[in-house]
Write a protein that holds these residues in place. Structure first.
Motif, PDB file in Angstrom:
ATOM      1  N   VAL A 180      -8.181   1.970 -15.847  1.00  0.00           N
ATOM      2  CA  VAL A 180      -9.310   3.047 -14.990  1.00  0.00           C
ATOM      3  C   VAL A 180     -10.062   1.810 -13.970  1.00  0.00           C
ATOM      4  CG1 VAL A 180     -11.298   4.259 -14.987  1.00  0.00           C
ATOM      5  CG2 VAL A 180      -9.309   4.261 -17.052  1.00  0.00           C
ATOM      6  N   SER A 181     -10.125   0.879 -14.312  1.00  0.00           N
ATOM      7  CA  SER A 181     -10.527  -0.468 -13.498  1.00  0.00           C
ATOM      8  C   SER A 181     -10.028  -0.579 -11.944  1.00  0.00           C
ATOM      9  CB  SER A 181     -11.468  -1.195 -14.184  1.00  0.00           C
ATOM     10  OG  SER A 181     -10.497  -1.878 -14.922  1.00  0.00           O
ATOM     11  N   ARG A 182      -8.893  -0.982 -12.961  1.00  0.00           N
ATOM     12  CA  ARG A 182      -7.972  -1.276 -11.954  1.00  0.00           C
ATOM     13  C   ARG A 182      -7.003  -0.082 -11.052  1.00  0.00           C
ATOM     14  NH1 ARG A 182      -3.387  -2.590 -13.107  1.00  0.00           N
ATOM     15  NH2 ARG A 182      -3.388  -2.223 -15.697  1.00  0.00           N
ATOM     16  N   ALA A 183      -7.446   1.226 -11.143  1.00  0.00           N
ATOM     17  CA  ALA A 183      -6.553   1.527 -10.740  1.00  0.00           C
ATOM     18  C   ALA A 183      -7.890   2.583  -9.992  1.00  0.00           C
ATOM     19  CB  ALA A 183      -6.427   3.327 -11.578  1.00  0.00           C
ATOM     20  N   ARG A 184      -9.374   2.102  -9.577  1.00  0.00           N
ATOM     21  CA  ARG A 184      -9.813   2.391  -8.662  1.00  0.00           C
ATOM     22  C   ARG A 184     -10.047   1.021  -8.052  1.00  0.00           C
ATOM     23  NH1 ARG A 184     -13.380   5.896 -12.656  1.00  0.00           N
ATOM     24  NH2 ARG A 184     -12.496   7.592 -12.911  1.00  0.00           N
ATOM     25  N   ALA A 185     -10.063   0.300  -8.806  1.00  0.00           N
ATOM     26  CA  ALA A 185     -10.325  -1.116  -7.415  1.00  0.00           C
ATOM     27  C   ALA A 185      -8.530  -1.148  -6.969  1.00  0.00           C
ATOM     28  CB  ALA A 185     -10.065  -2.579  -8.067  1.00  0.00           C
ATOM     29  N   GLY A 186      -7.383  -0.254  -6.888  1.00  0.00           N
ATOM     30  CA  GLY A 186      -6.714  -0.151  -6.174  1.00  0.00           C
ATOM     31  C   GLY A 186      -5.915  -0.775  -6.526  1.00  0.00           C
ATOM     32  N   ARG A 187      -5.750  -1.596  -7.675  1.00  0.00           N
ATOM     33  CA  ARG A 187      -4.700  -2.828  -7.927  1.00  0.00           C
ATOM     34  C   ARG A 187      -3.854  -2.143  -9.145  1.00  0.00           C
ATOM     35  NH1 ARG A 187      -4.670  -7.844  -4.851  1.00  0.00           N
ATOM     36  NH2 ARG A 187      -3.162  -7.718  -5.476  1.00  0.00           N
ATOM     37  N   LEU A 188      -3.043  -1.781  -9.006  1.00  0.00           N
ATOM     38  CA  LEU A 188      -1.687  -1.292 -10.092  1.00  0.00           C
ATOM     39  C   LEU A 188      -0.706  -2.140 -10.235  1.00  0.00           C
ATOM     40  CD1 LEU A 188      -2.582   2.781  -9.925  1.00  0.00           C
ATOM     41  CD2 LEU A 188      -3.241   1.153 -11.521  1.00  0.00           C
ATOM     42  N   ALA A 221      -6.525   8.195   7.752  1.00  0.00           N
ATOM     43  CA  ALA A 221      -5.091   8.472   7.720  1.00  0.00           C
ATOM     44  C   ALA A 221      -4.617   8.498   5.510  1.00  0.00           C
ATOM     45  CB  ALA A 221      -4.688   6.863   8.354  1.00  0.00           C
ATOM     46  N   LYS A 222      -4.799   7.060   5.594  1.00  0.00           N
ATOM     47  CA  LYS A 222      -5.321   7.229   4.329  1.00  0.00           C
ATOM     48  C   LYS A 222      -5.282   8.520   3.232  1.00  0.00           C
ATOM     49  CE  LYS A 222      -4.826   3.515   0.824  1.00  0.00           C
ATOM     50  NZ  LYS A 222      -3.241   3.790   0.262  1.00  0.00           N
ATOM     51  N   ALA A 223      -6.175   8.671   3.289  1.00  0.00           N
ATOM     52  CA  ALA A 223      -7.142  10.434   2.991  1.00  0.00           C
ATOM     53  C   ALA A 223      -5.573  11.158   2.592  1.00  0.00           C
ATOM     54  CB  ALA A 223      -8.558  10.586   3.027  1.00  0.00           C
ATOM     55  N   ARG A 224      -5.591  11.133   4.510  1.00  0.00           N
ATOM     56  CA  ARG A 224      -4.412  12.488   4.828  1.00  0.00           C
ATOM     57  C   ARG A 224      -2.739  12.194   3.853  1.00  0.00           C
ATOM     58  NH1 ARG A 224      -6.322  12.561   9.682  1.00  0.00           N
ATOM     59  NH2 ARG A 224      -4.352  10.971  10.127  1.00  0.00           N
ATOM     60  N   ALA A 225      -2.798  10.973   3.706  1.00  0.00           N
ATOM     61  CA  ALA A 225      -1.724  10.718   3.471  1.00  0.00           C
ATOM     62  C   ALA A 225      -1.589  10.939   1.261  1.00  0.00           C
ATOM     63  CB  ALA A 225      -0.889   9.305   3.321  1.00  0.00           C
ATOM     64  N   MET A 226      -2.254  10.438   0.658  1.00  0.00           N
ATOM     65  CA  MET A 226      -2.398  10.491   0.035  1.00  0.00           C
ATOM     66  C   MET A 226      -2.516  12.288  -0.249  1.00  0.00           C
ATOM     67  SD  MET A 226      -5.292   9.900  -2.884  1.00  0.00           S
ATOM     68  CE  MET A 226      -5.117   8.082  -3.345  1.00  0.00           C
ATOM     69  N   ASP A 267       1.054  -0.640  -0.050  1.00  0.00           N
ATOM     70  CA  ASP A 267       0.216  -0.425   0.280  1.00  0.00           C
ATOM     71  C   ASP A 267       0.787   1.538  -0.018  1.00  0.00           C
ATOM     72  OD1 ASP A 267      -2.227   0.774   0.210  1.00  0.00           O
ATOM     73  OD2 ASP A 267      -2.906   0.976   2.103  1.00  0.00           O
ATOM     74  N   THR A 268       0.603   1.826  -0.864  1.00  0.00           N
ATOM     75  CA  THR A 268       1.106   3.231  -0.662  1.00  0.00           C
ATOM     76  C   THR A 268       0.327   4.770  -0.546  1.00  0.00           C
ATOM     77  OG1 THR A 268       0.744   3.540  -3.005  1.00  0.00           O
ATOM     78  CG2 THR A 268       2.203   2.871  -3.008  1.00  0.00           C
ATOM     79  N   ALA A 269       0.603   6.028  -0.422  1.00  0.00           N
ATOM     80  CA  ALA A 269       0.015   6.349  -0.003  1.00  0.00           C
ATOM     81  C   ALA A 269      -1.178   6.876  -1.348  1.00  0.00           C
ATOM     82  CB  ALA A 269       0.257   7.702  -0.287  1.00  0.00           C
ATOM     83  N   LYS A 270      -0.888   6.273  -2.039  1.00  0.00           N
ATOM     84  CA  LYS A 270      -2.787   6.475  -3.229  1.00  0.00           C
ATOM     85  C   LYS A 270      -2.563   5.163  -3.758  1.00  0.00           C
ATOM     86  CE  LYS A 270      -0.542  10.645  -6.579  1.00  0.00           C
ATOM     87  NZ  LYS A 270      -0.481  10.840  -7.514  1.00  0.00           N
ATOM     88  N   ALA A 271      -2.340   3.671  -3.744  1.00  0.00           N
ATOM     89  CA  ALA A 271      -3.110   2.729  -4.130  1.00  0.00           C
ATOM     90  C   ALA A 271      -2.328   1.726  -3.252  1.00  0.00           C
ATOM     91  CB  ALA A 271      -3.195   2.467  -4.895  1.00  0.00           C
ATOM     92  N   ALA A 272      -3.004   0.712  -3.545  1.00  0.00           N
ATOM     93  CA  ALA A 272      -2.552  -0.857  -3.187  1.00  0.00           C
ATOM     94  C   ALA A 272      -1.937  -1.024  -4.471  1.00  0.00           C
ATOM     95  CB  ALA A 272      -3.420  -1.668  -3.257  1.00  0.00           C
ATOM     96  N   MET A 273      -0.582  -1.327  -4.924  1.00  0.00           N
ATOM     97  CA  MET A 273      -0.359  -2.356  -5.915  1.00  0.00           C
ATOM     98  C   MET A 273       0.691  -3.120  -5.498  1.00  0.00           C
ATOM     99  SD  MET A 273       1.641   0.782  -7.814  1.00  0.00           S
ATOM    100  CE  MET A 273       0.699   3.129  -7.275  1.00  0.00           C
ATOM    101  N   ASP A 274       0.688  -4.473  -6.932  1.00  0.00           N
ATOM    102  CA  ASP A 274       1.072  -5.697  -7.085  1.00  0.00           C
ATOM    103  C   ASP A 274       2.697  -5.249  -7.258  1.00  0.00           C
ATOM    104  OD1 ASP A 274      -1.502  -6.932  -6.607  1.00  0.00           O
ATOM    105  OD2 ASP A 274      -2.013  -6.711  -8.560  1.00  0.00           O
ATOM    106  N   VAL A 275       3.575  -6.220  -6.015  1.00  0.00           N
ATOM    107  CA  VAL A 275       4.525  -6.158  -6.261  1.00  0.00           C
ATOM    108  C   VAL A 275       5.028  -6.838  -7.200  1.00  0.00           C
ATOM    109  CG1 VAL A 275       7.075  -6.131  -5.123  1.00  0.00           C
ATOM    110  CG2 VAL A 275       4.912  -4.575  -4.815  1.00  0.00           C
ATOM    111  N   GLU A 276       5.646  -6.824  -7.987  1.00  0.00           N
ATOM    112  CA  GLU A 276       6.117  -8.187  -9.067  1.00  0.00           C
ATOM    113  C   GLU A 276       7.836  -8.417  -8.496  1.00  0.00           C
ATOM    114  OE1 GLU A 276       5.167  -5.247 -12.297  1.00  0.00           O
ATOM    115  OE2 GLU A 276       3.920  -6.476 -13.241  1.00  0.00           O
ATOM    116  N   GLY A 302     -11.400   9.980  -3.477  1.00  0.00           N
ATOM    117  CA  GLY A 302     -10.414  10.938  -3.416  1.00  0.00           C
ATOM    118  C   GLY A 302      -9.206  11.438  -4.111  1.00  0.00           C
ATOM    119  N   GLY A 303      -8.668  12.113  -4.438  1.00  0.00           N
ATOM    120  CA  GLY A 303      -7.245  12.369  -5.084  1.00  0.00           C
ATOM    121  C   GLY A 303      -6.893  11.417  -6.340  1.00  0.00           C
TER     122      GLY A 303
END
Lengths: 448, 81
Positions: free
Chosen positions: A351-359, A228-233, A34-43, A325-326
Motif C-alpha cells: 500500500v505504501s509503495r503503491a501510494r508513493a508510486g513505486r511498484l 494529463a496523468k489523471a486523464r490517462a489513468m 511511468d504508466t497511466a497508473k503509476a511509476a514502476m521500477d523496471v527490473e 484518484g484512481g
C-alpha cells in the motif's frame, strides 16, 4: 518497454538508474517507467553489461519497444539496437510487442528470467506459450527473490542505493530543474519529498555547473503533467473495465459472514502487540480468500484463448485506491503460503509503495483480485473482473448486524463477501462453494 | 507536552499519512477516516507516527474513542507525559 499490466499499451521512460558500462544482474532495478497508473521500477531480466541506452527519458514508447542493449554472457540482446528509433509499424515484427496474452506466461518469464521480447511464439497466431518461455530459460535455476538494492553492488551501480522519490517530488524536481541526486531526503527511509525538492530549488547552486553538464544521462527526469496523468489513468481503467464488461459474462454471488470468532481472536492477538505489528481485519479476509482457492482452484487464473489457465500460485491482487484518484491492484505473491504477520507486512509495504508510486513490474501479475471497500463504509461491493483474470472478491465493512442462530436473535460483527466470477470458467455452484470456504476458514482464525 | 507541541505532533502525523490534507479546512468534529480519506491501514500508520512523536500508545480498544481530530488531540493530551 515491458508490459506492466493488462491495461498497459505504452509507457514513458522517466529515468535510467544505470548507464552504459554498468554491470547488471537479473532483478536489478534499471529504470523507472511511468504508466497511466503509476511509476514502476523496471527490473532487468538477465545478467550482463549495459551496452547502450536507446530510449531517452521522457520518451513514450509502445510495449515491446527496445529500451536498451545489454551485452550478456549468452549474448541475448534486449531487443536489437538498429530498430530502436523506428516507429513500431516499420520495425520488424519480432521486435515490436511480443504476442503474450497470458499473465501466467509473463509471470513464468519473470520467474525464469526470460526476456519475452527475444522469443518468437509458437502458439496460435504467434502467441508465446509457457513451453516457449521454458525453452528459453537459462540453465541455472534463478534465485527466487531478486533484491533490488544490494549494498554489495553499490560500487557497480551507484544509483542503486538512491533514496525513494515520490512521483509528486519527481514532478516538482522536473518543474524546478532540481537534480534529485543532489537532494537530501527527509522522508521515511530518507525518501525525497516535494518539500525537500523545493528547499533544494530555493538554495543557491553551490556545486560548480560543469560536473552536472558532464553527466552521461539527463539528470532531471521528465514527468507528464498531473491532469494529463489523471486523464490517462481514467482512460486506462475505463478501457480495461469496458473490455471486462464486454467480454466476460460475469455472475455475482454474496454471502454474509459472521466474524464474531475472527474479531475476538483479532482483539486478543492485538492486545499485547505494539502498533507496528497489529493485524487488521483485512488481513484475515485476504488470507481466507487465498486459502479458499485450494478448495475451488478455478477461481484462480486466467481465461486465455477460450480456455481456463490456472494460476501458478495464488497471487492475490489487492485493489489499492490512490490518494490522487484512481486505483491499482498489484499482487502479493503466494499469499496462501504467508503467515498472517507476513501478509500484514506485505500489505503495508504494498500500500505504501503503491501510494508513493513505486511498484515493481513483477508485482503486476495477480491471479485473482480482492477489493475491500469496508473502510469507505459500503455494505457490499460487486466488482468488475480484471481481464484476463476470472474472479474478483469484494468485502464490505465489518459491522454489527442482527444475526439469528438456533432460534435466537443476537448482534454480531459481520461482513458481506461478494464474488464476481467469469461464467466461462466456473458456475454459480462452484462460486458458492468458494464463498463458503472463505466463511469456514474465517471461523478458525487461529489456523489461518 | 504543551498543547502546541501536541497540536504540532498531530499535524505532523497526519501530514505523513495524508500529505495533501489541509488541516485548516478540516472540521475537528468530522470523522478522520472521511475527512482524510484514510483506511484502517492508514489509521494504524497514523497512530504509529503519533506514538513516535508523543510516546502515546493507543490500545485497539480505544480506537473508537479517537474518530475525530478533536478526539484524537484530546486523547493524546490526556495520555501524554
Amino acid at each position: 518497454m515491458p508490459s506492466l499490466g493488462a491495461d498497459m499499451d505504452e509507457g514513458t521512460l522517466l529515468e535510467w538508474l544505470v548507464k552504459p558500462g554498468d554491470v547488471v544482474h537479473r532483478g536489478d532495478v534499471v529504470a523507472v517507467v511511468d504508466t497511466a497508473k503509476a511509476a514502476m521500477d523496471v527490473e532487468i531480466f538477465q545478467d550482463g553489461v549495459i551496452e547502450k541506452l536507446i530510449a531517452e527519458p521522457g520518451t513514450t514508447l509502445p510495449v515491446g519497444a527496445p529500451l536498451a542493449v545489454i551485452a550478456g554472457e549468452g549474448a541475448v540482446e534486449a531487443p536489437a539496437a538498429p530498430a530502436a528509433v523506428e516507429v513500431p509499424a516499420v520495425a520488424p515484427p519480432s521486435e515490436i510487442a511480443p504476442v503474450v496474452e497470458s499473465p501466467l506466461v509473463r509471470h513464468r518469464a519473470h520467474e525464469l528470467g526470460v526476456d519475452l521480447a527475444t522469443i518468437v511464439g509458437t502458439g496460435p497466431g504467434g502467441v508465446i506459450t509457457r513451453a516457449d518461455v521454458d525453452a528459453h530459460a537459462p540453465a541455472p535455476p534463478p534465485p527466487t527473490k531478486p533484491i533490488p538494492a544490494k549494498p554489495g553492488r553499490a560500487a557497480a551501480i551507484p544509483t542503486q542505493g538512491r533514496a525513494p522519490v515520490s512521483p509528486f517530488a519527481r514532478r516538482r524536481a522536473a518543474e524546478l530543474g532540481v537534480d534529485l541526486n543532489a537532494v537530501q531526503g527527509t522522508g521515511p527511509d530518507g525518501a525525497i519529498t516535494a518539500d525537500d525538492v523545493e528547499r533544494a530549488a530555493a538554495k543557491p547552486e553551490t556545486a560548480p555547473a560543469e560536473p552536472v553538464v558532464a553527466k552521461v544521462a539527463p539528470a532531471a527526469p521528465v514527468v507528464p503533467d498531473m491532469q494529463a496523468k489523471a486523464r490517462a489513468m481514467r482512460q486506462a481503467i475505463g478501457q480495461l473495465m469496458a473490455r471486462s464488461k464486454r467480454e466476460i459474462p460475469h455472475y455475482y454471488l454474496s454471502a454474509t459472514i459472521d466474524l464474531t470468532v475472527a474479531t475476538d481472536w483479532l482483539h486478543q492477538t492485538n492486545v499485547d502487540r505494539p502498533l507496528s505489528s497489529r493485524l487488521v481485519h483485512a488481513v484475515l479476509l485476504l488470507k481466507a480468500s487465498a486459502r479458499a482457492i485450494h478448495k475451488v482452484p478455478e477461481m484462480n487464473g486466467f481465461w486465455v484463448n477460450d480456455e481456463f489457465v490456472p494460476g501458478d500460485g495464488v497471487h492475490l491482487g489487492v485493489a489499492i485506491s490512490l490518494r490522487q484518484g484512481g486505483l491499482i491492484a498489484p499482487a502479493i505473491h503466494h499469499a496462501d503460503t504467508l503467515s498472517l504477520d507476513e501478509l500484514m507486512d506485505h500489505l503495508r509495504d504494498l500500500v505504501s509503495r503503491a501510494r508513493a508510486g513505486r511498484l515493481k513490474q513483477s508485482e503486476m501479475d495477480p491471479t485473482i483480485t480482492i477489493t475491500n471497500l469496508g473502510d469507505q463504509g459500503v455494505d457490499s461491493v460487486y466488482g468488475v473482473i480484471y481481464p484476463p483474470q476470472v474472479a474478483l472478491v469484494g468485502f464490505g465493512k465489518v459491522a454489527e448486524r442482527p444475526w439469528a442462530d438456533g432460534g435466537m436473535l443476537g448482534v454480531r460483527p459481520c461482513v458481506t463477501a461478494t464474488l464476481a466470477a467469469d461464467h466461462r470458467a466456473s458456475d454459480g455452484h462452484r462460486g458458492g462453494l468458494y464463498l463458503a470456504a472463505i466463511d469456514s476458514l474465517l471461523q478458525k482464525p487461529e489456523e489461518l | 507536552m504543551t498543547t502546541t507541541q501536541i497540536d504540532d505532533a498531530v499535524r505532523h502525523a497526519i501530514g505523513a499519512i495524508a500529505p495533501e490534507a489541509d488541516l485548516s479546512t478540516i472540521d475537528p468534529d468530522e470523522r478522520l477516516r472521511d475527512a482524510l480519506d484514510i483506511d484502517s491501514l492508514d489509521f494504524v500508520r497514523l497512530l504509529e507516527q503519533l506514538q513516535n512523536l508523543t510516546g502515546v500508545t493507543v490500545p485497539e480498544s480505544d480506537y473508537a474513542k479517537i474518530a475525530t481530530l478533536r478526539e484524537l488531540t484530546t486523547y493524546v493530551e490526556a495520555h501524554a507525559g
